[in-house]
Scaffold this motif. Structure first.
Motif, mmCIF file in Angstrom:
data_model
loop_
_atom_site.group_PDB
_atom_site.id
_atom_site.type_symbol
_atom_site.label_atom_id
_atom_site.label_comp_id
_atom_site.label_asym_id
_atom_site.label_seq_id
_atom_site.Cartn_x
_atom_site.Cartn_y
_atom_site.Cartn_z
ATOM 1 N N ASP A 182 -92.573 -21.162 -47.526
ATOM 2 C CA ASP A 182 -93.789 -20.350 -47.515
ATOM 3 C C ASP A 182 -93.614 -19.015 -48.246
ATOM 4 O OD1 ASP A 182 -95.144 -22.289 -46.086
ATOM 5 O OD2 ASP A 182 -94.612 -21.429 -44.128
ATOM 6 N N ARG A 183 -92.390 -18.640 -48.589
ATOM 7 C CA ARG A 183 -92.151 -17.375 -49.282
ATOM 8 C C ARG A 183 -92.082 -17.559 -50.796
ATOM 9 N NH1 ARG A 183 -87.013 -14.695 -46.781
ATOM 10 N NH2 ARG A 183 -87.767 -13.003 -48.117
ATOM 11 N N THR A 184 -92.202 -18.768 -51.238
ATOM 12 C CA THR A 184 -92.062 -19.039 -52.665
ATOM 13 C C THR A 184 -93.370 -18.803 -53.415
ATOM 14 O OG1 THR A 184 -92.660 -21.370 -52.420
ATOM 15 C CG2 THR A 184 -90.333 -20.816 -52.195
ATOM 16 N N ASN A 185 -93.243 -18.681 -54.721
ATOM 17 C CA ASN A 185 -94.394 -18.687 -55.622
ATOM 18 C C ASN A 185 -94.676 -20.151 -55.968
ATOM 19 O OD1 ASN A 185 -96.065 -18.707 -57.947
ATOM 20 N ND2 ASN A 185 -95.324 -16.677 -58.564
ATOM 21 N N PRO A 186 -95.852 -20.662 -55.673
ATOM 22 C CA PRO A 186 -96.136 -22.082 -55.929
ATOM 23 C C PRO A 186 -95.883 -22.510 -57.363
ATOM 24 C CG PRO A 186 -97.875 -21.087 -54.606
ATOM 25 C CD PRO A 186 -96.991 -19.964 -55.060
ATOM 26 N N ASP A 187 -95.937 -21.569 -58.295
ATOM 27 C CA ASP A 187 -95.714 -21.917 -59.696
ATOM 28 C C ASP A 187 -94.250 -22.222 -60.001
ATOM 29 O OD1 ASP A 187 -98.403 -21.525 -60.194
ATOM 30 O OD2 ASP A 187 -98.124 -19.423 -60.803
ATOM 31 N N HIS A 188 -93.335 -21.878 -59.053
ATOM 32 C CA HIS A 188 -91.898 -21.974 -59.337
ATOM 33 C C HIS A 188 -91.185 -23.005 -58.463
ATOM 34 C CE1 HIS A 188 -92.421 -17.489 -60.591
ATOM 35 N NE2 HIS A 188 -92.816 -18.313 -61.553
ATOM 36 N N ILE A 189 -91.926 -23.905 -57.826
ATOM 37 C CA ILE A 189 -91.277 -24.869 -56.919
ATOM 38 C C ILE A 189 -91.467 -26.309 -57.385
ATOM 39 C CG2 ILE A 189 -91.308 -23.361 -54.903
ATOM 40 C CD1 ILE A 189 -93.837 -24.787 -53.969
ATOM 41 N N GLY A 190 -91.945 -26.500 -58.589
ATOM 42 C CA GLY A 190 -92.012 -27.834 -59.165
ATOM 43 C C GLY A 190 -92.915 -28.802 -58.431
ATOM 44 N N ASP A 219 -83.564 -21.267 -59.247
ATOM 45 C CA ASP A 219 -82.266 -21.903 -59.483
ATOM 46 C C ASP A 219 -81.881 -22.839 -58.343
ATOM 47 O OD1 ASP A 219 -82.086 -20.359 -61.790
ATOM 48 O OD2 ASP A 219 -80.933 -18.773 -60.794
ATOM 49 N N GLN A 220 -82.287 -22.510 -57.117
ATOM 50 C CA GLN A 220 -81.853 -23.249 -55.939
ATOM 51 C C GLN A 220 -82.592 -24.588 -55.770
ATOM 52 O OE1 GLN A 220 -82.290 -19.920 -56.086
ATOM 53 N NE2 GLN A 220 -80.075 -19.562 -56.008
ATOM 54 N N LEU A 221 -83.569 -24.888 -56.619
ATOM 55 C CA LEU A 221 -84.257 -26.172 -56.540
ATOM 56 C C LEU A 221 -83.464 -27.285 -57.221
ATOM 57 C CD1 LEU A 221 -86.592 -24.395 -55.574
ATOM 58 C CD2 LEU A 221 -88.128 -25.800 -56.967
ATOM 59 N N GLY A 222 -82.495 -26.923 -58.034
ATOM 60 C CA GLY A 222 -81.676 -27.901 -58.744
ATOM 61 C C GLY A 222 -80.222 -27.795 -58.348
ATOM 62 N N PRO A 223 -79.363 -28.466 -59.103
ATOM 63 C CA PRO A 223 -77.932 -28.462 -58.779
ATOM 64 C C PRO A 223 -77.184 -27.221 -59.241
ATOM 65 C CG PRO A 223 -78.326 -29.812 -60.714
ATOM 66 C CD PRO A 223 -79.678 -29.366 -60.233
ATOM 67 N N LEU A 224 -77.884 -26.269 -59.853
ATOM 68 C CA LEU A 224 -77.215 -25.110 -60.437
ATOM 69 C C LEU A 224 -76.445 -24.313 -59.405
ATOM 70 C CD1 LEU A 224 -76.707 -23.344 -62.927
ATOM 71 C CD2 LEU A 224 -78.804 -22.104 -62.381
ATOM 72 N N THR A 225 -77.084 -23.936 -58.299
ATOM 73 C CA THR A 225 -76.416 -23.103 -57.299
ATOM 74 C C THR A 225 -77.178 -23.116 -55.985
ATOM 75 O OG1 THR A 225 -75.567 -20.874 -56.824
ATOM 76 C CG2 THR A 225 -77.638 -21.019 -58.038
ATOM 77 N N GLU A 226 -76.458 -22.874 -54.902
ATOM 78 C CA GLU A 226 -77.067 -22.622 -53.600
ATOM 79 C C GLU A 226 -77.515 -21.163 -53.555
ATOM 80 O OE1 GLU A 226 -74.060 -23.639 -50.772
ATOM 81 O OE2 GLU A 226 -74.266 -25.803 -51.101
ATOM 82 N N PRO A 227 -78.161 -20.712 -52.464
ATOM 83 C CA PRO A 227 -78.485 -19.283 -52.360
ATOM 84 C C PRO A 227 -77.240 -18.435 -52.630
ATOM 85 C CG PRO A 227 -79.551 -20.479 -50.595
ATOM 86 C CD PRO A 227 -78.678 -21.471 -51.306
ATOM 87 N N VAL A 228 -77.411 -17.390 -53.411
ATOM 88 C CA VAL A 228 -76.272 -16.608 -53.919
ATOM 89 C C VAL A 228 -75.788 -15.620 -52.859
ATOM 90 C CG1 VAL A 228 -75.504 -15.020 -55.717
ATOM 91 C CG2 VAL A 228 -77.120 -16.858 -56.274
ATOM 92 N N LYS A 229 -74.564 -15.828 -52.399
ATOM 93 C CA LYS A 229 -73.975 -14.904 -51.442
ATOM 94 C C LYS A 229 -73.594 -13.600 -52.146
ATOM 95 C CE LYS A 229 -71.872 -18.487 -48.509
ATOM 96 N NZ LYS A 229 -70.599 -18.973 -47.939
#
Length: 266
Positions: A182-190, A219-229
């Protein structure tokens, strides 16, 4: 008359003797010879002796090969000096990275050289919870921007790996186990309809959701990376210089021909 002439002749002889005596009594000034130093008497044909002469010869000779080595050494020393000064300011090594891809266009372009600073140095008041990073969401609320958009652009290593670092914008922070759909921008979640459609939702751990300004999805929608610590972050991007990064990219290409960069990195 003869007596007067004799007296005058005697006076003349006495005056002449007096002048000769006075000339002899006054010492003539001595001419001091200046001794040239060994460095001054040394020519290009003579072989230097001792460390001092060798250094003087290296510094002053016009021998072609030596001039080339000398100028190269001065150039390298100047670059190292600038690098050390930048490191002292940034707290990050290397303090500058080259952009390799167009994922941050138009705010960063391929070949840009970007100055990187430890994210906790001179951190803005809007930085999230002591991380030193201002997210896009928080930056929009307080009017904080970098590279022509809200929030900080961070350099990080995906999943804390040893691969090429990524330079993308921090969009917002998520907590471990959080449903952040719910915090995402709908344009960026594919086109995802719920949290289950997102690769890293719920969040496997706390960290930043990131995105390249020119990329369509987080970035977190694909295999690139998990949430960045925060521990994965190398630093934050401060400013860029167009084009000189191509020198580094050319050197990388020579070392690994055909390598395809996955993100704008340095």
């Amino acid at each position: 008359l003869a007596r007067r002439l004799a007296i005058r002749a005697g006076d003349a002889i006495g005056m002449a003797r007096g002048r000769r005596l006075s000339e002899k009594s006054v010492p003539k000034p001595r001419t001091l010879k200046r001794l040239a130093s060994p460095l001054e008497t040394m020519s290009d044909e003579s072989e230097p002796e001792g460390l001092r002469e060798w250094f003087h010869w290296f510094r002053t000779t016009d021998h072609g090969a030596v001039v080339y080595v000398r100028e190269m050494g001065m150039s390298i020393a100047a670059v190292l000096l600038v690098g050390l000064l930048l490191f002292a300011v940034s707290g990050v090594w290397p303090p500058m990275v080259a952009v390799e891809s167009g994922s941050m266009e138009p705010n960063m372009n391929v070949g840009d050289l970007v100055f990187v600073m430890d994210e906790e140095r001179f951190a803005a008041d809007a930085a999230y919870a002591g991380t030193g990073v201002v997210t896009y969401k928080d930056g929009r609320e307080v009017g904080y921007s970098k590279f022509s958009d809200y929030g900080d652009v961070i350099i990080f290593r995906a999943d804390n790996g040893s691969g090429t670092p990524i330079i993308h914008r921090a969009r917002f922070w998520v907590e471990e186990g959080e449903n952040w759909y719910d915090r995402t921008n709908p344009d960026h979640i594919g086109g995802a309809d719920n949290c289950g459609d997102l690769r890293n939702c719920p969040a496997p751990h706390a960290g930043f959701i990131t995105k390249g300004d020119n990329n369509p999805q987080y970035d977190q929608l694909g295999p690139l990376t998990e949430p960045v610590k925060p521990s994965w972050i190398v630093g934050s991007a401060e400013f860029g210089i167009p084009k000189p990064g191509y020198v580094k990219l050319f050197a990388i290409e020579l070392q690994t021909p055909g390598r395809q960069p996955k993100c704008p990195v340095g």
